[in-house]
Write an enzyme that holds these catalytic residues in place. Structure first.
Site: not given
Ligand SMILES: Nc1ncnc2c1ncn2[C@@H]1O[C@H](COP(=O)(O)OP(=O)(O)OP(=O)(O)O)[C@@H](O)[C@H]1O
Ligand SMILES: Cc1ncc(CO)c(N)n1
Ligand SMILES: [Mg+2]
Length: 546
Positions: A226, A259, A261-264
């Protein structure tokens, strides 16, 4: 689920022993309160109408701020129509500023929760988030072997975006050796991918591809690296790899600090879609679109005082205009046979807009646009609502010409605008990222502007002289070719196209020319379905020749 292969020492330079200390050796949770349950007989005889519900189990940490972790997972699954049970691996004290504390749940108790859910509740897909210790990863793997599920989605959460550690280096080897080989997909962000591969530097898309390939070699069936946190990128680009093909998934980068929690959320949406029966690529595409839409609709939310706020997973409840039913990923191939209605013609032949659309779909139209220049708004809206229903049930996108208000009111899939209508970027502002926007263009400059404005496709014409549109200069094949070659967007040809000349348009063999849009050749005829059918077979023949 991928079968478990023997851990490979060669792939695990950071291997730790099974008894590696918990990363977060905090005091235990409350003692057990009940004996471990075993599978019990079903409540009642299952009725003939019993409705199995797509079920995701998230094995993750709690985020007290509720933007990420278990809380995000439950909201994401609920938004996409899947049931979400939860095994909690850690409790975090967390807010929009960062992570203030972590309290890991003892691994035996994680095991107990896993057994409670997996032994009883017909889980389809397991999704993992924060797994704070190697011991917890092992307990999870043991339970997955005992209670196999249809798919396993592993989000290898290590560091929160605020920079706080959620799972330290001692878990890396167990992730790689035990969990990844069981996974159907692993979804690291660039920092996590880098850590998993021994701190390699990941700066470019090409680096992300190499990382996806290296992680794939650890055993999962698919990898999604990602790019949400990629420096200096204007798009949000993720790289998907299935062992054969790399697919770059491009999304709009939404300008927002909400943003967290986007990954979760992304991983939970993938899990929800898999539980509903989607293929992996489709699940990933829907998930990405969901995150993009949720961020878009939450960009101005203010929750908390820190630098990274949560977003609203249930935005579709607050915004009936953007219902999930119309979260449609635009497929340029839908432009193949584009039917455009005309009120005058329908009146002339004594049929309603609805019947005209029904017939075009029956004949094989792949997208429909309602272009009703002389219909009163009220009547237009009623007809548009009926057409939305017909189109949704057939999986055909429905666009409205010019009238953004009507498109919003009937929840159409998008809008097509001309050069004197509302500019495409303003339409995008009003419709949001999930809708389809097309723009009529006659020149390379207009095509370039449409791309900058965030359109999804352009309509180019008139290719041949037409009576449908007054004062419409004819571009001919040369004009069409010039615009197609200059356009970064897919193109549909329009203007005077009929069964006699459609084949020659497709035989131009222009790679981004995806189809033809037709008005009179379908609707100024006695039998719309028959005309559509024969146009379709002409187009198919022409494409197989060119
Ligand atoms: N500003 C943004 N606009 C659109 N899509 C986004 C944006 N930021 C993240 N994404 C998308 O969100 C999804 C999660 O990616 P990201 O790289 O943020 O994960 P992450 O770092 O594991 O997230 P987190 O740790 O914040 O939960 C991906 O599909 C990414 O492209
Ligand atoms: C509990 C928990 N899981 C995952 C993430 C990653 O976003 C977070 N910040 N907190
Ligand atoms: Mg992120």
């Amino acid at each position: 689920m991928a079968s478990v292969s023997a851990p490979s020492a060669a792939l695990s330079p950071h291997r730790t022993s099974a008894s590696a200390a918990l990363l977060f050796p905090y005091p235990c949770f409350s003692p057990r309160v009940s004996p471990a349950p075993t599978a019990r007989p079903r409540r009642l005889a299952v009725s003939a109408r019993a409705m199995p519900w797509p079920h995701v189990l998230t094995v993750a940490g709690s985020d007290s701020g509720a933007g990420a972790g278990i809380q995000a997972d439950i909201k994401a699954c609920a938004a996409l129509g899947a049931y979400c049970s939860s095994v909690i691996t850690a409790v975090t004290a967390q807010n929009t500023v960062g992570v203030q504390g972590v309290h890991a749940v003892p691994e035996e108790f994680v095991g107990e929760q896993l057994k409670s859910v997996l032994a009883d509740m017909s889980v389809d897909v397991v999704k993992t988030g924060m797994l704070p210790s190697a011991g917890i990863v092992k307990v999870l793997c043991e339970n997955l072997r005992k209670f196999p599920v249809k798919a396993l989605v592993v989000d290898p959460v290590m560091v929160s975006t605020s920079g706080d550690t959620l799972s330290g280096p001692s878990t890396l080897a167990t992730y790689r050796d035990e969990l990844f080989p069981m996974a159907d997909i692993v979804t690291p962000n660039v920092k996590e991918a880098s850590k998993l591969l021994g701190d390699v530097s990941l700066q470019t898309i090409s680096d992300m591809r190499s990382a996806a390939e290296s992680i794939y070699k650890l055993g999962p069936k698919h990898v999604l690296v990602k790019g949400g946190d990629m420096p200096d990128s204007t798009d949000a680009i993720d790289v998907f790899f299935d062992g054969e093909e790399f697919i770059e998934l491009h999304g709009l980068r939404i300008k927002t600090s909400n943003t967290h929690g986007t990954g979760c959320t992304l991983a939970s949406c993938i899990a929800a879609e898999l539980a509903k029966g989607a293929t992996m690529l489709h699940a990933v595409e829907v998930a990405k679109k969901f995150v993009e839409s949720a961020l878009y609709h939450s960009k101005d939310l203010v929750i908390g005082n820190g630098p990274q706020g949560p977003f609203d997973h249930l935005f579709s409840l607050n915004s009936p205009l953007h219902k999930m039913g119309s979260l449609h990923k635009f497929n340029p191939d839908d432009l193949f046979l584009y039917a455009v209605t005309d009120s005058g013609m329908n009146k002339k032949w004594g049929r309603s807009i609805k019947d005209a659309v029904k017939a075009a779909i029956e004949g094989g139209a792949t997208i429909v646009q309602l272009r009703e220049k002389d219909t009163e708004t009220r009547e237009f809206l009623e007809a548009a609502k009926a057409c939305v229903e017909i189109c949704r049930s057939s999986g055909v996108p429905l666009l409205i010409n010019d009238r953004v208000d009507v498109a919003l009111a009937c929840n159409a899939d998008g809008v097509h605008v001309g050069q004197s209508d509302m500019p495409a970027w303003e339409v995008r502002e009003l419709l949001g990222p999930g809708k389809i926007i097309g723009v009529s263009c006659k020149t390379p400059a207009q095509a370039g502007q449409a791309w900058k404005d965030g359109a999804d496709y352009i309509g180019c014409g008139g290719v041949f002289p037409t009576t449908t549109k007054a004062n419409n200069p004819t571009l001919g094949f040369e004009g069409l070719r010039t615009v197609c070659l200059a356009s970064k967007l897919p193109v549909v040809a329009i203007g005077g196209i009929n069964t006699g000349n459609a084949g020659s348009v497709m035989e131009l063999g222009l790679p981004n020319l995806k189809g033809v849009a037709v008005v009179s050749a379908l609707f100024d005829r006695e039998c719309v379905a028959t005309e559509t059918r024969s146009l379709r077979s002409i187009l198919m023949n022409a494409c197989s020749r060119s």
